[in-house]
Design a protein around this motif. Structure first.
Motif, PDB file in Angstrom:
ATOM      1  N   VAL A   1      43.517  16.225  38.938  1.00 20.98           N
ATOM      2  CA  VAL A   1      42.999  17.266  38.054  1.00 20.98           C
ATOM      3  C   VAL A   1      43.060  18.577  38.823  1.00 20.98           C
ATOM      4  O   VAL A   1      42.767  18.606  40.024  1.00 20.98           O
ATOM      5  CB  VAL A   1      41.544  16.975  37.635  1.00 20.98           C
ATOM      6  N   TYR A   2      43.461  19.670  38.172  1.00 17.03           N
ATOM      7  CA  TYR A   2      43.565  20.952  38.867  1.00 17.03           C
ATOM      8  C   TYR A   2      42.582  21.964  38.286  1.00 17.03           C
ATOM      9  O   TYR A   2      42.190  21.877  37.123  1.00 17.03           O
ATOM     10  CB  TYR A   2      44.995  21.495  38.815  1.00 17.03           C
ATOM     11  N   PHE A   3      42.196  22.934  39.123  1.00 18.56           N
ATOM     12  CA  PHE A   3      41.214  23.951  38.753  1.00 18.56           C
ATOM     13  C   PHE A   3      41.738  25.316  39.203  1.00 18.56           C
ATOM     14  O   PHE A   3      41.831  25.584  40.401  1.00 18.56           O
ATOM     15  CB  PHE A   3      39.865  23.668  39.423  1.00 18.56           C
ATOM     16  N   PHE A   4      42.107  26.173  38.231  1.00 21.57           N
ATOM     17  CA  PHE A   4      42.619  27.505  38.545  1.00 21.57           C
ATOM     18  C   PHE A   4      41.499  28.538  38.468  1.00 21.57           C
ATOM     19  O   PHE A   4      40.660  28.508  37.554  1.00 21.57           O
ATOM     20  CB  PHE A   4      43.718  27.902  37.552  1.00 21.57           C
ATOM     21  N   MET A   5      41.502  29.457  39.417  1.00 22.36           N
ATOM     22  CA  MET A   5      40.623  30.621  39.396  1.00 22.36           C
ATOM     23  C   MET A   5      41.481  31.866  39.200  1.00 22.36           C
ATOM     24  O   MET A   5      42.693  31.795  39.318  1.00 22.36           O
ATOM     25  CB  MET A   5      39.816  30.687  40.695  1.00 22.36           C
ATOM     26  N   GLU A   6      40.853  32.990  38.908  1.00 22.30           N
ATOM     27  CA  GLU A   6      41.633  34.177  38.565  1.00 22.30           C
ATOM     28  C   GLU A   6      41.080  35.399  39.288  1.00 22.30           C
ATOM     29  O   GLU A   6      39.867  35.659  39.228  1.00 22.30           O
ATOM     30  CB  GLU A   6      41.599  34.394  37.053  1.00 22.30           C
ATOM     31  N   PRO A   7      41.935  36.141  39.987  1.00 23.56           N
ATOM     32  CA  PRO A   7      41.467  37.357  40.661  1.00 23.56           C
ATOM     33  C   PRO A   7      40.761  38.294  39.687  1.00 23.56           C
ATOM     34  O   PRO A   7      41.233  38.522  38.567  1.00 23.56           O
ATOM     35  CB  PRO A   7      42.775  37.983  41.186  1.00 23.56           C
ATOM     36  N   GLY A   8      39.611  38.815  40.094  1.00 34.96           N
ATOM     37  CA  GLY A   8      38.850  39.725  39.248  1.00 34.96           C
ATOM     38  C   GLY A   8      37.822  39.036  38.372  1.00 34.96           C
ATOM     39  O   GLY A   8      36.942  39.695  37.808  1.00 34.96           O
ATOM     40  N   GLU A   9      37.919  37.708  38.246  1.00 34.31           N
ATOM     41  CA  GLU A   9      36.964  36.952  37.428  1.00 34.31           C
ATOM     42  C   GLU A   9      35.960  36.274  38.357  1.00 34.31           C
ATOM     43  O   GLU A   9      36.250  35.235  38.953  1.00 34.31           O
ATOM     44  CB  GLU A   9      37.689  35.925  36.562  1.00 34.31           C
ATOM     45  N   THR A  10      34.807  36.886  38.494  1.00 31.93           N
ATOM     46  CA  THR A  10      33.815  36.394  39.448  1.00 31.93           C
ATOM     47  C   THR A  10      32.666  35.679  38.737  1.00 31.93           C
ATOM     48  O   THR A  10      32.362  35.944  37.571  1.00 31.93           O
ATOM     49  CB  THR A  10      33.236  37.552  40.284  1.00 31.93           C
ATOM     50  N   ARG A  11      32.044  34.778  39.466  1.00 31.13           N
ATOM     51  CA  ARG A  11      30.864  34.073  38.951  1.00 31.13           C
ATOM     52  C   ARG A  11      29.684  35.053  38.884  1.00 31.13           C
ATOM     53  O   ARG A  11      29.688  36.093  39.544  1.00 31.13           O
ATOM     54  CB  ARG A  11      30.539  32.898  39.861  1.00 31.13           C
TER      55      ARG A  11
ATOM     56  N   SER B   1      28.385  33.094  44.032  1.00 40.38           N
ATOM     57  CA  SER B   1      29.408  34.094  44.337  1.00 40.38           C
ATOM     58  C   SER B   1      30.788  33.447  44.372  1.00 40.38           C
ATOM     59  O   SER B   1      30.919  32.230  44.452  1.00 40.38           O
ATOM     60  CB  SER B   1      29.106  34.758  45.679  1.00 40.38           C
ATOM     61  N   GLY B   2      31.813  34.287  44.335  1.00 38.60           N
ATOM     62  CA  GLY B   2      33.180  33.785  44.367  1.00 38.60           C
ATOM     63  C   GLY B   2      33.825  33.828  42.998  1.00 38.60           C
ATOM     64  O   GLY B   2      33.220  34.258  42.007  1.00 38.60           O
ATOM     65  N   LEU B   3      35.066  33.393  42.932  1.00 33.32           N
ATOM     66  CA  LEU B   3      35.821  33.406  41.675  1.00 33.32           C
ATOM     67  C   LEU B   3      35.401  32.250  40.784  1.00 33.32           C
ATOM     68  O   LEU B   3      35.069  31.170  41.260  1.00 33.32           O
ATOM     69  CB  LEU B   3      37.322  33.320  41.954  1.00 33.32           C
ATOM     70  N   ARG B   4      35.419  32.507  39.488  1.00 30.29           N
ATOM     71  CA  ARG B   4      35.100  31.438  38.549  1.00 30.29           C
ATOM     72  C   ARG B   4      36.369  30.702  38.134  1.00 30.29           C
ATOM     73  O   ARG B   4      37.482  31.265  38.142  1.00 30.29           O
ATOM     74  CB  ARG B   4      34.379  31.987  37.320  1.00 30.29           C
ATOM     75  N   VAL B   5      36.237  29.440  37.759  1.00 27.73           N
ATOM     76  CA  VAL B   5      37.355  28.639  37.266  1.00 27.73           C
ATOM     77  C   VAL B   5      37.694  29.091  35.847  1.00 27.73           C
ATOM     78  O   VAL B   5      36.811  29.236  34.997  1.00 27.73           O
ATOM     79  CB  VAL B   5      37.002  27.139  37.282  1.00 27.73           C
ATOM     80  N   VAL B   6      38.989  29.320  35.584  1.00 34.35           N
ATOM     81  CA  VAL B   6      39.425  29.784  34.264  1.00 34.35           C
ATOM     82  C   VAL B   6      40.365  28.801  33.566  1.00 34.35           C
ATOM     83  O   VAL B   6      40.707  28.998  32.400  1.00 34.35           O
ATOM     84  CB  VAL B   6      40.128  31.159  34.363  1.00 34.35           C
ATOM     85  N   ARG B   7      40.761  27.757  34.278  1.00 34.87           N
ATOM     86  CA  ARG B   7      41.652  26.778  33.666  1.00 34.87           C
ATOM     87  C   ARG B   7      41.460  25.429  34.357  1.00 34.87           C
ATOM     88  O   ARG B   7      41.479  25.348  35.580  1.00 34.87           O
ATOM     89  CB  ARG B   7      43.118  27.204  33.786  1.00 34.87           C
TER      90      ARG B   7
END
Length: 519
Positions: free
Chosen positions: A330-340, A345-351
């Protein structure tokens, strides 16, 4: 394939043995927890077959008076707890190797009456688990019995089978259509006059022409469709299924091999469960935001542990087949600029995604990631990746690309150079810059896959669509320009499972698997 020895039948009989033991000792109640039933059959360290344990418990609940002590939204978790009422009941268990029928429970003076169709706990082959699988589109076969006047297709067919099938698919809220022997494909609101025609009376050439007509009618509606469930006989499916699978669409046939009578029984059970779930949903108290926040933090703690064990995230623009990849995951993508926000803190998962859930599928994690990445030259094919399709739709709207063919199906060679190539390159740049993590889940493809369980529950937990956003999408998030309302409101590049409730038990499975990862 499942490891030998772990079958639904074993769980059915193990549960019957538990009930029998309590009944023979004079007990009036038997409380069963799914994790205990699972342990009795599989053991403590064996593969996860929790859905089978829960299926056995729900199946027996159809035949015995009972009280549901605890259940999660999915009804298929290790914490499921049901108390069976045994007053005056007799249950006889048999070993799994036996082919004899387990005796039907006997009604006692204080027992809750059950329907005339109840058959007790029985031997293998009585019925398969009846649960309509999730799909992006449902296709239902037409039937001989029809009304005598012109009316919408959903009302024209009057047989009990069709009415049950229609009720099942309409409860999903997903699109559905009728496979008509005369008209090819009919949408529920299409107005149709009564007719007499069947595929059985057609020649091979006529059936091929019929299938081509259906596929041509479906083509404009297949953008973003990854799974189709068909409720129809072999004659209707034979020529459609191979063509749909060639388009990378998973086709599910849940009633395959069942007789007409067993199909009616299967549909009845489906409807009974759907109605029970609806009643439970209406009466359920929404999960407190504080509890969901705890689950979100636990989810991201698990990803942090996974990131440490993997040696960091990767970006698809920098990946190749020469890197180490598990066969399945299973994969989990995060996105620059999309923060928790609230969860830390850190990037949130978007996919969130996986691959090859259909039994017998040979897809690997890397092959799926390559479809999302595109070519090494920066191009790609969004018709093999719903991720690319969604990102491209958002880019077209935001950056005003002239690309009217993006949602068209087919190979689109005549459109690529003029319209689609610039968009494909832009999509590759966006997806290629997203850091991602992957979780090794070494299970076999199948509808009860642990990968599918983790994927859909992670999406439901992360989605902002139906709950107060805890990690809201930023004002400038690209997904806000997507033409899919589910993407815009969920904050995820996903359209399936974003409006479902989640089973918190999936976190335990994630944590266990993450703890087994070694760099």
């Amino acid at each position: 394939m499942r490891p030998p020895g772990f079958t639904q039948t074993q769980f059915d009989y193990a549960l019957a043995a538990m009930i029998q033991s309590v009944s023979e000792s004079g007990g009036a109640r038997c409380r069963v927890v799914a994790r205990d039933l699972h342990r009795a059959v599989v053991g403590a360290s064996q593969p996860n077959r929790m859905p089978m344990a829960c299926n056995a418990m729900w199946k027996l609940a159809e035949d015995l008076p009972h009280t549901v002590v605890h259940r999660t939204p999915s009804g298929r978790s290790s914490s499921l707890e049901i108390e069976y009422h045994l007053d005056g009941e007799t249950i006889t268990a048999a070993p799994p190797s036996s082919s004899r029928r387990v005796s039907q429970p006997r009604l006692g003076p204080t027992s809750t009456p059950r329907s005339p169709t109840s058959q007790g706990v029985v031997a293998p082959g009585r019925r398969r688990d009846a649960e309509l699988p999730d799909a992006d589109l449902y296709l239902v076969a037409c039937v001989k019995r029809k009304a005598s006047a012109t009316m919408p297709a959903r009302e024209l067919y009057t047989s009990s089978w069709f009415q049950r099938a229609r009720a099942c698919v309409e409860r999903t809220g997903q699109p559905w259509a009728v496979l008509s022997a005369k008209h090819g494909l009919l949408w529920p609101t299409d107005t149709v006059a009564p007719y007499e025609m069947t595929l059985r009376s057609m020649s091979g050439l006529e059936r091929r022409q019929w299938a081509d007509t259906v596929l041509a009618s479906l083509a404009p509606h297949l953008a973003g469709v990854r799974t189709i469930t068909i409720l129809a006989g072999t004659t209707y499916r034979k020529l459609l299924v191979p063509e749909l699978e060639r388009r990378d669409i998973e086709v599910l046939v849940p009633m395959e091999g069942l007789s007409q009578g067993r199909q009616l029984q299967w549909l009845d059970i489906c409807l009974t469960r759907a109605r029970a779930d609806e009643r439970t949903s209406r009466s359920r108290v929404p999960q407190p935001a504080s509890e969901r926040l705890d689950h979100l933090r636990r989810f991201y703690d698990c990803l942090a542990d996974l990131e440490m064990r993997l040696g960091g995230t990767r970006k698809l623009s920098e990946c190749s087949s020469h890197l180490s990849w598990p066969a399945r995951g299973v994969y989990f993508f995060m996105e620059p600029g999309e923060t928790r926000f609230y969860s830390g803190s850190g990037l949130r998962v978007v996919r969130v995604g996986t691959h090859g859930l259909k039994p017998g599928a040979r897809s690997t994690l890397w092959k799926r990631l390559v479809q999302h990445r595109g070519t090494t030259a920066g191009g790609g094919n969004h018709r093999t990746s719903i991720f690319r399709l969604l990102v491209g739709a958002a880019l077209i709207a935001r950056d005003r690309f002239d690309c009217p063919s993006w949602n068209n199906t087919g190979s689109a060679h005549q459109w690529k150079e003029a319209w689609e190539s610039p968009v494909e390159h832009a999509v590759s740049a966006v997806i290629g810059s997203m850091p991602f993590l992957w979780l090794d889940v070494p299970d076999e493809p199948g509808h009860d896959s642990l990968r599918g369980y983790i994927e859909r529950n992670a999406i439901a937990l992360l989605s902002n669509r139906c709950l107060r956003p805890l990690d809201p999408q930023s004002d400038g998030w690209l997904g806000r320009y997507c033409d899919r309302e589910k993407v815009r409101t969920s904050g995820l590049w996903n359209s399936n499972h974003v409006d479902k409730e989640y089973d918190p038990d999936f976190l335990q499975a994630m944590e266990r698997l993450a703890g087994q990862v070694t760099a």
